[in-house]
Design a protein around this motif. Sequence first.
Motif, PDB file in Angstrom:
ATOM      1  N   UNK A 134       0.837  -1.197   0.000  1.00  0.00           N
ATOM      2  CA  UNK A 134       0.000   0.000   0.000  1.00  0.00           C
ATOM      3  C   UNK A 134       0.871   1.246   0.000  1.00  0.00           C
ATOM      4  N   UNK A 135       0.357   2.298  -0.587  1.00  0.00           N
ATOM      5  CA  UNK A 135       1.065   3.578  -0.543  1.00  0.00           C
ATOM      6  C   UNK A 135       0.370   4.493   0.463  1.00  0.00           C
ATOM      7  N   UNK A 136       1.119   5.306   1.200  1.00  0.00           N
ATOM      8  CA  UNK A 136       0.520   6.179   2.211  1.00  0.00           C
ATOM      9  C   UNK A 136      -0.462   7.165   1.603  1.00  0.00           C
ATOM     10  N   UNK A 137      -1.539   7.414   2.307  1.00  0.00           N
ATOM     11  CA  UNK A 137      -2.543   8.380   1.857  1.00  0.00           C
ATOM     12  C   UNK A 137      -2.080   9.793   2.181  1.00  0.00           C
ATOM     13  N   UNK A 138      -2.256  10.712   1.235  1.00  0.00           N
ATOM     14  CA  UNK A 138      -1.913  12.115   1.435  1.00  0.00           C
ATOM     15  C   UNK A 138      -3.159  12.944   1.692  1.00  0.00           C
ATOM     16  N   UNK A 139      -2.975  14.105   2.295  1.00  0.00           N
ATOM     17  CA  UNK A 139      -4.110  14.942   2.667  1.00  0.00           C
ATOM     18  C   UNK A 139      -4.961  15.338   1.469  1.00  0.00           C
ATOM     19  N   UNK A 140      -4.322  15.796   0.398  1.00  0.00           N
ATOM     20  CA  UNK A 140      -5.078  16.305  -0.750  1.00  0.00           C
ATOM     21  C   UNK A 140      -5.960  15.229  -1.372  1.00  0.00           C
ATOM     22  N   UNK A 141      -5.449  14.003  -1.487  1.00  0.00           N
ATOM     23  CA  UNK A 141      -6.232  12.961  -2.141  1.00  0.00           C
ATOM     24  C   UNK A 141      -7.280  12.343  -1.219  1.00  0.00           C
ATOM     25  N   UNK A 142      -7.229  12.645   0.081  1.00  0.00           N
ATOM     26  CA  UNK A 142      -8.248  12.143   0.993  1.00  0.00           C
ATOM     27  C   UNK A 142      -9.497  13.015   1.010  1.00  0.00           C
ATOM     28  N   UNK A 143      -9.348  14.274   0.649  1.00  0.00           N
ATOM     29  CA  UNK A 143     -10.489  15.190   0.682  1.00  0.00           C
ATOM     30  C   UNK A 143     -11.557  14.728  -0.313  1.00  0.00           C
ATOM     31  N   UNK A 144     -12.798  14.668   0.154  1.00  0.00           N
ATOM     32  CA  UNK A 144     -13.906  14.260  -0.700  1.00  0.00           C
ATOM     33  C   UNK A 144     -14.823  13.290   0.016  1.00  0.00           C
ATOM     34  N   UNK A 145     -15.748  12.715  -0.743  1.00  0.00           N
ATOM     35  CA  UNK A 145     -16.720  11.773  -0.177  1.00  0.00           C
ATOM     36  C   UNK A 145     -16.327  10.347  -0.518  1.00  0.00           C
ATOM     37  N   UNK A 146     -16.422   9.478   0.500  1.00  0.00           N
ATOM     38  CA  UNK A 146     -16.050   8.080   0.363  1.00  0.00           C
ATOM     39  C   UNK A 146     -17.190   7.186   0.809  1.00  0.00           C
ATOM     40  N   UNK A 200     -12.353   7.301  13.324  1.00  0.00           N
ATOM     41  CA  UNK A 200     -11.901   7.731  14.651  1.00  0.00           C
ATOM     42  C   UNK A 200     -11.002   6.690  15.313  1.00  0.00           C
ATOM     43  N   UNK A 201     -11.104   5.428  14.884  1.00  0.00           N
ATOM     44  CA  UNK A 201     -10.250   4.372  15.434  1.00  0.00           C
ATOM     45  C   UNK A 201      -8.965   4.192  14.638  1.00  0.00           C
ATOM     46  N   UNK A 202      -8.910   4.778  13.448  1.00  0.00           N
ATOM     47  CA  UNK A 202      -7.778   4.551  12.545  1.00  0.00           C
ATOM     48  C   UNK A 202      -6.530   5.304  12.989  1.00  0.00           C
ATOM     49  N   UNK A 203      -5.379   4.697  12.713  1.00  0.00           N
ATOM     50  CA  UNK A 203      -4.094   5.359  12.920  1.00  0.00           C
ATOM     51  C   UNK A 203      -3.238   5.309  11.660  1.00  0.00           C
ATOM     52  N   UNK A 204      -3.690   4.573  10.655  1.00  0.00           N
ATOM     53  CA  UNK A 204      -2.981   4.484   9.382  1.00  0.00           C
ATOM     54  C   UNK A 204      -3.994   4.515   8.252  1.00  0.00           C
ATOM     55  N   UNK A 205      -3.614   5.180   7.159  1.00  0.00           N
ATOM     56  CA  UNK A 205      -4.460   5.231   5.969  1.00  0.00           C
ATOM     57  C   UNK A 205      -3.583   5.053   4.739  1.00  0.00           C
ATOM     58  N   UNK A 206      -3.969   4.130   3.886  1.00  0.00           N
ATOM     59  CA  UNK A 206      -3.187   3.873   2.680  1.00  0.00           C
ATOM     60  C   UNK A 206      -4.086   3.503   1.516  1.00  0.00           C
TER      61      UNK A 206
END
Length: 310
Positions: free
Chosen positions: A168-180, A246-252
Amino acid sequence: MSELSRRWTGTLVIVLAVALAGCAAQRTAAPGSRPDVSDPTRLVGMWKVTGAVADNGNIVGLTPSELIIYRPCGELMAAWNADVHGSFLGDISGSSGDCDPLAPVAWLEKTAAYRLEDGNAALLDVEGRTVALLVPASEPPRPDRESFAITDEFRRSFADTATLPSNLRPAGRAELVGRWVPVGGVQASPKPAHLELRGDGRYAAWDGCNGSGGGWTVKPAGTVLATAGVSTLIGCDNVPVGQWLSSARLAGFDGETLVLFDPQAAELGRLRRAKPAASSTGRSNSVTRGEAHVSASVPSNGSGGDRSAD
């Protein structure tokens, strides 16, 4: 050069090489440690706010369970969260006296990180700019109520997280913005579960029948932090996307799929970016700012009136 001189020269080179290698080893972090590690437990205590217009000179108490802003009108209570990588979030959840929990607390809303320096705590925005400086203060105004005891359980809650799986590649702030929206499964709710990550560091979650919200931030290595805001409590067969965050500590990212992990790198859930909606048949139901800035879309036959958070 004599034979003896050449031998001494060779010996000196070897000694210098060994010494330099030893210095380099001392500068290298121990296995498993990280150079940017901070200690969030050092934030616990009484502080005076400086550099923030609205609360300049006011006292802030950081206990293991909450953040309290003492104002002439009374108190503002907030949930707070931090990690060993310098992330920090606070979210107003209530008040006492005549203080308005809906009134913006600009310095707290802008804070996304902290830096401990010379006994003080600098609060920083997402760009690393100082929002406010906390300097040590005296005893709490309410010593009969606040508890600053740091338990082993509290310390363990800040244990350093694992790392993302190598695929997995680390998630960046800009690409996380939006609806999921969650990947897979069939949702019975007329308004499917979704997670809205806003560019201002706020989020809104809808699990199928309950809305929640709070603050979020992410570091370049994919370490993520979010506050768990107040949620409505309607029982249903839901998808707890807000709890995932709220439970997450990693995003990829696994390709285009967003994957959230807990501190031990156990997978919490997978989401994909939502397709733009052509039209909306629902209405907006927003819990007030004092109730953790919850904003969620509910079906038109849902209960409750419209309440704006902003």
